[in-house]
Design an enzyme around this catalytic site. Structure first.
Site, PDB file in Angstrom:
ATOM      1  N   SER A  69       1.018  -1.126  -0.148  1.00 58.22           N
ATOM      2  CA  SER A  69       0.192   0.206   0.093  1.00 58.22           C
ATOM      3  C   SER A  69       1.019   1.290  -0.016  1.00 58.22           C
ATOM      4  O   SER A  69       2.040   1.231   0.564  1.00 58.22           O
ATOM      5  CB  SER A  69      -0.889  -0.026   1.303  1.00 58.22           C
ATOM      6  OG  SER A  69      -1.891  -1.012   1.362  1.00 58.22           O
ATOM      7  N   HIS A 121      -7.145  -0.138   6.623  1.00 52.93           N
ATOM      8  CA  HIS A 121      -6.706  -1.484   6.768  1.00 52.93           C
ATOM      9  C   HIS A 121      -6.800  -1.878   8.239  1.00 52.93           C
ATOM     10  O   HIS A 121      -7.153  -2.992   8.523  1.00 52.93           O
ATOM     11  CB  HIS A 121      -5.277  -1.864   6.147  1.00 52.93           C
ATOM     12  CG  HIS A 121      -5.652  -1.684   4.459  1.00 52.93           C
ATOM     13  ND1 HIS A 121      -6.202  -2.539   3.868  1.00 52.93           N
ATOM     14  CD2 HIS A 121      -4.731  -0.869   3.597  1.00 52.93           C
ATOM     15  CE1 HIS A 121      -6.276  -2.221   2.220  1.00 52.93           C
ATOM     16  NE2 HIS A 121      -5.403  -1.180   2.239  1.00 52.93           N
TER      17      HIS A 121
END
Lengths: 479, 479, 479, 479
Positions: B315, B404
């Site tokens: 990410s 997340h």
């Protein structure tokens, strides 16, 4: 750190949910999303519901929802009713916010204040129901829940808030734009077909052979389906392809002798008779599909069979006999249900002799099988039925008539002994009615019926009445 | 006769709609559902909306809705904004009913009064929007409408009631229970695939050859679809099947050399790297799917490829560089965005020399391509990024991390020069992060993050920090 | 015990297969169905083929077939050719049975003896190929095998028996009754669409943007597919929906400017132009689908777009320039390819001056871009092309013309500079032709062309010729 | 002009077809592809067949084929037989070419000459049948044609060439590689399900309720389907999911009491019992699918239900009683059907007393319902059945045993009173057998049975025999 969560964007009043959650007695288990199986099932169901809404169990929300449905399914009826009570009372909107928004609106009823009040009035219960929908089969379970709930409402009006929220959600979820029209025939999965047998309530389907006849090449059947209820019709209509308006249901239900001949007949047919329309899901009561279904089916049939020129129903008149009984019992208190006009109409047209004849003959069992006794009733009964269908506007009015007239159909023909099954006799002394859907007139018919209750009908229907109503104002006629 | 209509059961306050209708200036056309094409388009759109809601045009509701969408599409932007204003202001709840329900609730805040207030506060605008959904493509048009609306809200807060209603409806309609997870690959229709090219915003897809690489045998791509938006992904995720945690995005984006070898590699892979997640529909902002998507994809991948043992993201850290810039500008007013803890942490760990080094080197163009200049930055930058990701809790916190971590992932690894594209440098000086989804820990991680903001991370992440933070309290560790 | 086996019922001459098997040198491995991986690959392929046919490995036949295809794929070209030789020579019919059946037939050519000879002549090779088809992807592999084989036949005529058997099988397997006509559009999987780009040989598709134009709303594309080659077109046709006969290919290939306008144009179109037909599978050479495809597509288009009144091709004339070159080279030996009639026709109509003009101008590069030079060629070239298409019956005749005329089309129009791409100039000096499919005339046109080669054509085509052929017999005319 | 046609590439001997065509008496109609409806139907069918083959009607070949099938369907049986005779005799290979090819092969039996003979022996009849396949439903009609033909062959051996060609074609068309394995369950279309009821011949399905039980959650049903016979199973197998080997069919056929319990039982089952396998298409006799079906179903079940550890049949022994009757009738001439070994075995083991007991009791009606009479037969009958199944190798051998043993199954257990229906008693005195499919042994078992007829069986089966056969050689044992 105040975790900013996506959830809060779906359901704004997070703080209120937190407080709701905190007020739960069972603090010890508060963080565990799935309460222990050792608890009594009803308590477990409550904790699961709270976990689901609190979002603490959100990471596995679908699993919590599935577990909740499983627990509910195994509850006994009393416990399930208790759970419904819990839903109906324990998830109100945040009272502080709602009070504040209500006051602001009363002070200044601006669009912004109205919108804030709308948001503040949105109960957490709706969000909970939306989350109960997430598991596989969730929609099915919620529709079943409302079906059970509707049976309890009369006894327990306190459950109404739950019913109101379910209806609101179903109105959104089962929006006509999400429904799929599908033809149902012998290529349809058996799991769907057996539901036709179960749901057909107008003209009973007596097993698989009878079902096959309903789906023969000179028949059509269409249903609305929703993606979340796969294979489960919401409503379906049965259509017969024939020549000319059908006057009687019996020939349509007879076994088919020759499938090839039936296919050939279908290709030549000029008329589509809608002879049975069934709502399938009791839990969706109040969410209506019928109007839209008929119109879409007319379009489908027109595309498939260009020879079709006429689209009509062959419909029951379910409350005619009840209405007639009241007319014939002069002094009965329910006479009051009739409007002055109707009473006048009736006394205008029905001589005392005629009333006596009706009273006497109708009491005799099986008169309709004996022409000697039946013939004298022919004219008076059709005349009275015409009156009933065109003049009654109160609670005794016929729901089937209101449905089709409201959809823009025209009252086309009243048929003598169109259904001599025990049900047909019981409901309407065997009378059946054709409501005609003429595409170019639907809009105007609908407007007239909605605006002032005008029942658009054929000359033939008026003729039935005119024999005894020479002085009535000219009704609007078509055809 | 008061025509009892099914409609009234969907939307209770019929009388109010009637009054709304009656107040329309254009009385002459009131009964016609489809206003003349001769009218100015904006006026026509308004009349169509009123006809649609009034139900007078209900017999052909789908046609009216379709016509309305067609008219809106051809309006210019200013007229469309005017139409939105009309929607936002002209369809409030019935003021009499709402006032009465508000007062009753203030007098006695019972569940029944709350439910009545909920019903009274439901604006006719929502029913109108539901009816606009009925035509083919209606959902697409409404999602597009909200996209445009969101662009206007800042300038015109008076449009908020319309946005609020659309979001409420979309929250119901796009319930996770109605979404379908589908694999997207080279067998997917081109009409859907070209949308991936358009919607990919994390790592741009450069045409069909690049797209094909994203869908090669050692890749997986899944999206959520809704039945009313066929072929249109709501969100999609791109996955690479590799061995071991990927530290850098560049190898994942390189062209595939050999499809057979790629297929064989996929079968042996032990790790699934989620390297791009994209929301596709701006009009659905605030209706979130990402959390649910990742969990379902983990299930799908586990079933297909039992050899997979590790599920992780690769990410970006989109706001790290901005945060760092503020730290390095000691006296800047935005310093105030930092918490005391963070400021202390920073001054604890970063010597003046180090700060000077960072300030100097980071200003030089292309330092990351030159090991001599880059190496000295390696340790301090990773350390600062670890601090940023684990300590920042205010508005400057990283949205990707919050997403997340809120889903129950663990901060697993911080990667040096994981993305040296211009975007990677601009956002985070090239740093990328692995968030690990360990199925057995998701629930607990999620709880800790939601409850008190605890960022669950690996020992390795703590080790990055420990070199300069010897006295910190022991953080919760996993792995 | 003589195990009676199902196999023997499929393939009668079991004893012969047993003997074939017994003659294999490698006795040691005879019972093992899958020979060791240690063997040289070519030898392994042979043993696998024998195991597959012998039926010893029948219990896992599909696995043996799959293994055989895998081994073949990894062989080098020389070894694969050796394997084809092995197939072509080592699996003949049982010589004893065949000799006996041949003698019996020669003695008494009865239907029974003919049938016995047919059975005896059926080579085990065909059964082997049928078994090679059983594995997943078997059909694809066999079609690829024949494609490679066709490239070797010229050098190695001994491979012909294998080619003959493959063609026989493909003729059965790809029977028109098993093919599925499917529309190909932007909803088609990318894996199929990229094959259009690869297979389009008439008017090259230059990437995905160009492909999208071929599938725009005013275009149609249809292909034949076989269930065993999913997603793999056997043949496809590209159609443009226009008004009036297209005279030139360039406008049809231009980018579409506006998809909505294109959709509207399609709904109004009166003419469907078939502008490209492509056979996709080299391995299926000699198994023809084109005729059937065009007829089915005409039916599909008629059903979808009732406004279509005219179905025509816009076709190349691939051998016209070559033919013309020979005419203009008076003394060339290949002059002998022309019939007397044609030579006479040519000398009748083309004056010496004209021939000189043609010889001179045609040598100049780019003459077609310069009206001054091109105009004088207009009439003579069209006239000669009309002669070529209507008079040539020998090997130099145009294959595209023969295809469409044999299908029952009419030669409708010859277009000047219809294709000025380098290919169009190279093949036919830019001339293109419309072949018209008039449903009511197809059968009669076909009969005339098949019976005596009559080229049915329009008056306009005859008019091109008449200017210089005043004394010809009247040709059959239509339109 | 000799029109070069694609057809000639499919079917080489065009000249011969032309001559065939020219020999038709009805010259006047020769060019018309579709003969007049005024002709007698049989003559019309012949002309249509000739038109179809001649290719004169090729431009509308599918229409001619469809017309031919329609005419054939309306012929009476005698005329249809006459048409079959016409097909069997009037479409032989070209005699000149065939004679020449036969002579060339006899002179020099090279592969090339063999291949030429194969081509020359290919009868036009096969091409005609291939063209009859092109119309919609063509394959169905041809399979039905062969079914009828098979009933005529015994009386009319002259029809054999037609049967031989149909079988050859079906062997190609119904190649295992083209079949699709599909699960059949309650989601399957009713049109397919009713065929299960019709085709089930092992354990009759008594209507839709019984059918539903066969498809309950603890059952599986799979069939092979061919794309050209949609919805029409070629063969299907019924499977019960149970724990341990089933010894009796009755429990498997009992109504299911609780579908949820059945689903739970299925998930726990360790054994799949194949209790009914049915070939559906009489017209495909000699084209076998059963072996392949079982193997694929084992793969499907293994993938779906990993808990399954055992795959076995529960099979009838259809000829055991007939065989036993012969043994017990000592002097009957059909005694000769037994091998010496078997006779010895029988006299070894069955004392005169035992034989007398069997003769007496077996004559009594209903002995199997009375334990007092049944028990003494238990041991001798199982012993004799074991002998029958393991020793009989001649025409009286059991076809079910040969099928499963040939597929690589093991004779696992012989069950006392496993089927006490009238059919079970009539065929095998109620005995049923388990044939076990052990994936790792299938190949070896198959080889042993095919090579020398070894019946691989369990120790338990040998034990049944050993009680009276102390001196036999040790049989191969498994398990």
């Amino acid at each position: 750190m105040a975790a900013v969560r996506d959830l809060s964007s779906i359901f704004g009043s997070r703080a209120w949910i937190e407080r709701l959650w905190s007020s739960i007695a069972d603090k010890g288990r508060a963080f565990a999303s799935v309460p222990s199986e050792a608890r009594p099932p009803l308590q477990r169901a409550r904790l699961l519901a709270q976990a689901l809404l609190s979002g603490r169990g959100e990471a596995s929300g679908a699993a919590v929802a599935r577990e909740l449905h499983a627990v509910l399914q195994d509850l006994d009826a009393a416990d399930r009713a208790a759970f419904y009570r819990f839903l109906a009372t324990d998830f109100p909107p945040d009272p502080d916010q709602l009070r504040e928004a209500a006051r602001a609106y009363l002070d200044d009823p601006s669009p912004e204040h109205a919108a804030q009040l709308t948001t503040a009035a949105d109960p957490p219960r709706q969000e909970l129901l939306r989350r109960m929908n997430v598991s596989l089969g969730g929609t099915t379970a919620l529709v079943a829940m409302r079906k059970e709930l509707l049976g309890l409402l009369h006894e327990e009006p306190a459950l109404k808030p739950l019913d109101s929220d379910l209806r609101h959600l179903f109105g959104s979820w089962f929006n006509l734009g999400f429904l799929q029209l599908r033809r149902i025939d012998w290529q349809t999965p058996a799991a769907t077909l057996e539901k036709l047998i179960a749901y057909e309530a107008v003209h009973e389907i007596k097993g698989w052979d009878d079902l096959r006849r309903r789906l023969a090449p000179d028949r059509r059947c269409f249903g609305f389906f929703h993606p979340a209820l796969p294979g489960e019709p919401l409503i379906f209509v049965e259509v017969a392809l024939v020549n000319g308006l059908s006057a009687s249901i019996q020939p349509l239900l007879e076994p088919v002798t020759n499938e090839r001949a039936a296919a050939a007949a279908a290709a030549r047919a000029d008329t589509a008779i809608f002879y049975s329309i069934n709502n399938c899901q009791d839990g969706l009561r109040g969410v209506s599909f019928g109007n839209f279904l008929i119109k879409q089916v007319v379009e489908e049939l027109t595309a498939e069979l260009p020879a079709l020129a006429c689209f009509s129903t062959l419909s029951p008149v379910p409350r005619f006999r009840r209405w007639l009984d009241r007319q014939l019992t002069a002094d009965a208190p329910n006479q009051a249900l009739l409007s002055d006009t109707e009473r006048a109409a009736l006394s205008d047209g029905t001589s005392d002799d005629e009333a006596a004849l009706l009273r006497d003959t109708l009491q005799e069992d099986g008169w309709w099988t004996d022409p000697v006794r039946a013939d004298p009733l022919h004219a008076p009964l059709l005349r009275l039925c015409a009156t009933y269908l065109t003049e009654t506007t109160d609670r005794s009015a016929d729901p089937v008539a209101r449905f089709h007239l409201g959809n823009g159909a025209r009252l086309e023909r009243i048929n003598w002994l169109g259904n001599v099954s025990s049900r047909g006799i019981r409901e309407s002394w065997g009378i059946m009615v054709n409501y005609l859907y003429e595409p170019s007139e639907i809009e105007a018919n609908h407007e007239m019926f909605v605006r002032d209750g005008t029942v658009v009908r054929s000359l033939a229907v008026d003729a039935l009445k005119e024999s005894w109503q020479p002085k009535r104002r000219p009704a609007r006629r078509r055809g």
